[in-house]
Design a protein around this motif. Structure first.
Motif, PDB file in Angstrom:
ATOM      1  N   MET A  34     -55.982 -90.528  17.803  1.00 31.88           N
ATOM      2  CA  MET A  34     -54.896 -90.081  17.237  1.00 31.88           C
ATOM      3  C   MET A  34     -55.312 -88.572  16.862  1.00 31.88           C
ATOM      4  O   MET A  34     -54.564 -87.478  17.327  1.00 31.88           O
ATOM      5  CB  MET A  34     -54.239 -90.489  16.080  1.00 31.88           C
ATOM      6  N   ILE A  35     -56.490 -88.307  16.029  1.00 30.67           N
ATOM      7  CA  ILE A  35     -56.723 -87.124  15.634  1.00 30.67           C
ATOM      8  C   ILE A  35     -57.420 -86.056  16.896  1.00 30.67           C
ATOM      9  O   ILE A  35     -56.808 -84.969  16.800  1.00 30.67           O
ATOM     10  CB  ILE A  35     -57.917 -87.254  14.876  1.00 30.67           C
ATOM     11  N   ALA A  36     -57.783 -86.925  18.076  1.00 34.15           N
ATOM     12  CA  ALA A  36     -58.107 -86.004  19.080  1.00 34.15           C
ATOM     13  C   ALA A  36     -57.100 -85.507  19.748  1.00 34.15           C
ATOM     14  O   ALA A  36     -57.216 -84.418  20.515  1.00 34.15           O
ATOM     15  CB  ALA A  36     -59.173 -86.857  19.910  1.00 34.15           C
ATOM     16  N   GLN A  37     -55.880 -86.141  19.773  1.00 36.24           N
ATOM     17  CA  GLN A  37     -54.535 -85.571  20.170  1.00 36.24           C
ATOM     18  C   GLN A  37     -53.926 -84.722  19.415  1.00 36.24           C
ATOM     19  O   GLN A  37     -52.762 -84.408  19.833  1.00 36.24           O
ATOM     20  CB  GLN A  37     -53.735 -86.706  20.645  1.00 36.24           C
ATOM     21  N   GLY A  38     -54.344 -84.499  18.203  1.00 34.79           N
ATOM     22  CA  GLY A  38     -53.787 -83.305  17.409  1.00 34.79           C
ATOM     23  C   GLY A  38     -52.898 -83.999  16.311  1.00 34.79           C
ATOM     24  O   GLY A  38     -52.262 -83.155  15.499  1.00 34.79           O
ATOM     25  N   TYR A  39     -52.760 -85.231  16.055  1.00 33.46           N
ATOM     26  CA  TYR A  39     -52.135 -85.931  15.021  1.00 33.46           C
ATOM     27  C   TYR A  39     -52.767 -85.715  13.833  1.00 33.46           C
ATOM     28  O   TYR A  39     -54.095 -86.049  13.568  1.00 33.46           O
ATOM     29  CB  TYR A  39     -51.993 -87.324  15.200  1.00 33.46           C
ATOM     30  N   LYS A  40     -52.013 -85.810  12.711  1.00 31.98           N
ATOM     31  CA  LYS A  40     -52.654 -85.403  11.241  1.00 31.98           C
ATOM     32  C   LYS A  40     -52.421 -86.785  10.537  1.00 31.98           C
ATOM     33  O   LYS A  40     -51.740 -87.343  10.255  1.00 31.98           O
ATOM     34  CB  LYS A  40     -51.742 -84.364  10.654  1.00 31.98           C
ATOM     35  N   PRO A  41     -53.651 -87.227  10.190  1.00 21.49           N
ATOM     36  CA  PRO A  41     -53.766 -88.757   9.239  1.00 21.49           C
ATOM     37  C   PRO A  41     -53.120 -88.148   8.011  1.00 21.49           C
ATOM     38  O   PRO A  41     -53.507 -87.412   7.177  1.00 21.49           O
ATOM     39  CB  PRO A  41     -55.199 -88.915   9.171  1.00 21.49           C
ATOM     40  N   VAL A  42     -52.082 -89.322   7.255  1.00 25.35           N
ATOM     41  CA  VAL A  42     -51.660 -89.101   6.203  1.00 25.35           C
ATOM     42  C   VAL A  42     -51.581 -90.651   5.284  1.00 25.35           C
ATOM     43  O   VAL A  42     -51.298 -90.694   4.089  1.00 25.35           O
ATOM     44  CB  VAL A  42     -49.914 -88.660   6.228  1.00 25.35           C
ATOM     45  N   GLY A  43     -51.867 -91.822   6.044  1.00 24.93           N
ATOM     46  CA  GLY A  43     -51.713 -92.986   5.602  1.00 24.93           C
ATOM     47  C   GLY A  43     -52.842 -93.177   4.443  1.00 24.93           C
ATOM     48  O   GLY A  43     -53.906 -92.836   4.542  1.00 24.93           O
TER      49      GLY A  43
END
Length: 415
Positions: A34-43
């Protein structure tokens, strides 16, 4: 890696309702993917990510295993091998356990679409009993959609009450669900469902204690105080009144409850039990100050508002002072809305005139029009200022009363 739209967005689209919030589940991915595709972790408790452009939430498919009491008592497992069906299985209701793939195909392993059509709230699995918040959520959905509760689901909810699982609900979550439920079109459905399963007596005993308390049939054809309060709350909802007003409507008759002594504060003074019950109720469920303060005002003074046409000018000014109406006219107006709901939330009296509201608005306007600053400037003895201002406001209220009486008499004579 596959992405599915899930939950409420799928449900609401089936119901023909506006889709407000969209949630997504990602199957077959890791946090690094997910991070590699630009998503920002928030959980914090499980992997949730924000889309880099839309900022919508994307959660990795996960399973949950009960590890303690309450809604936080779970161990979460999120990994690429968790299937979509396993993720949907952990959800509360079948109508919330549907997904839609990127081509628009519906994935519905638990027959949620059939329950949407039948207008039924049904649990997905027996794991429903592991999270007490689900009892409140189901009752709220009943208020939103006017759905019935499946008998087997009601039985599970009663089990959660009898085993004490609902006793682990934390106040903040209770308030969140109550506040949302009050803002639905028919809030009474939420409270009636909670009462039917026994949860209302455990979560909100002050409200539960209103049911079965009789009132004079002359003024309350519905007789039962609890039934009346539900009608008042529903009337407030029909008028699209804001949350503080709806909450005040819910609390306005707490003083009439056959309330166990342990629910009362140790010292409840001369006000009777209504106001201290509201105070303790608000403290226990963590109601915000805006809701608490209005609820206290309405509980304390709604009978005075109902008698407004009989009150003397000085008594009206005292009412304004107690309610801080001179400084906060908008809150006083909200109080009048709650009192109007009280007058009209009665069997067969939904359209009854309530002139007290406009009457008090006019008198408050007259009192606020008094120039207290000018009076203060013209008064040499500063100790006399409060009394002179009060006298001027009383005179202004008296004059407004005279004008309103003349206008009413003219209206009657010419109609």
């Amino acid at each position: 890696m596959k992405i599915y739209r899930v939950g409420g967005a799928v449900r609401d689209e089936m119901l023909g309702l506006p889709v407000k919030d969209v949630d997504w589940v990602v199957v077959g991915a890791t946090p690094d993917d997910m991070i590699a595709q630009g998503y920002k972790p928030v959980g914090k408790d499980f992997p949730v990510f924000l889309h880099p452009k839309t900022h919508e939430e994307y959660a990795l498919a996960r399973t949950e295993r009960k590890s303690g009491h309450g809604y936080k008592g779970f161990q979460v497992y999120a990994a690429p091998d968790v299937s979509l069906e396993e993720d949907l299985l952990r959800r509360d209701l079948t109508i919330n356990a549907m997904a839609q793939d990127e081509d628009g195909n519906i994935v519905d392993p638990f027959n949620g679409a059939a329950d949407v059509k039948a207008r039924v709230l049904r649990h997905v699995s027996d794991a429903f009993v592991e999270d007490p918040v689900r009892v409140l959520r189901l009752a709220r959905f009943a208020a939103r959609f006017n759905f019935e509760v499946a008998p087997e689901t009601m039985a599970l909810m009663r089990q959660m009450v009898s085993t004490g699982e609902v006793d682990h609900l934390v106040p903040e979550r209770v308030w969140q669900e109550v506040a949302k439920g009050l803002m639905e079109d028919t809030p009474s459905r939420m409270f009636n469902i909670l009462r039917e399963c026994g949860a209302l007596a455990r979560v909100m005993p002050e409200i539960d204690a209103l049911f079965g308390v009789p009132q004079p049939e002359k003024h309350h054809p519905e007789i039962d105080t609890g039934v009346h309060v539900m009608m008042v709350v529903d009337y407030a909802a029909s008028q699209q009144l804001p949350l503080p007003t709806r909450f005040a409507a819910l609390c306005h008759d707490l003083g009439k409850a056959r309330t166990p002594q342990e629910l009362l504060p140790a010292h409840h003074g001369h006000e009777g039990k209504g106001v201290p019950l509201v105070e303790k109720f608000c403290e226990r469920i963590r109601a915000p100050a805006e809701c608490r303060d209005l609820a206290i005002m309405v509980c304390r003074d709604h009978t005075n508002v109902h008698r407004a046409l009989e009150l003397r000018a000085a008594t009206v000014l005292e009412l304004f002072g107690r309610c801080d109406g001179l400084r906060k006219p908008d809150r006083f107006a909200a109080m009048l809305d709650a009192c109007t709901a009280d007058a009209r939330g009665r069997l067969g009296l939904e359209g009854t005139p309530y002139p007290q509201a406009e009457y008090l608005r006019a008198l408050l306007g007259a009192a606020r029009a008094v120039d207290a600053g000018a009076i203060a400037g013209a008064t040499e003895d500063k100790a006399q200022i409060p009394q002179r201002v009060a006298t001027a406001r009383t005179e202004a209220i008296t004059e407004a009363m005279r004008v309103l009486r003349e206008q009413e008499q003219f209206r009657r004579e010419n109609h």
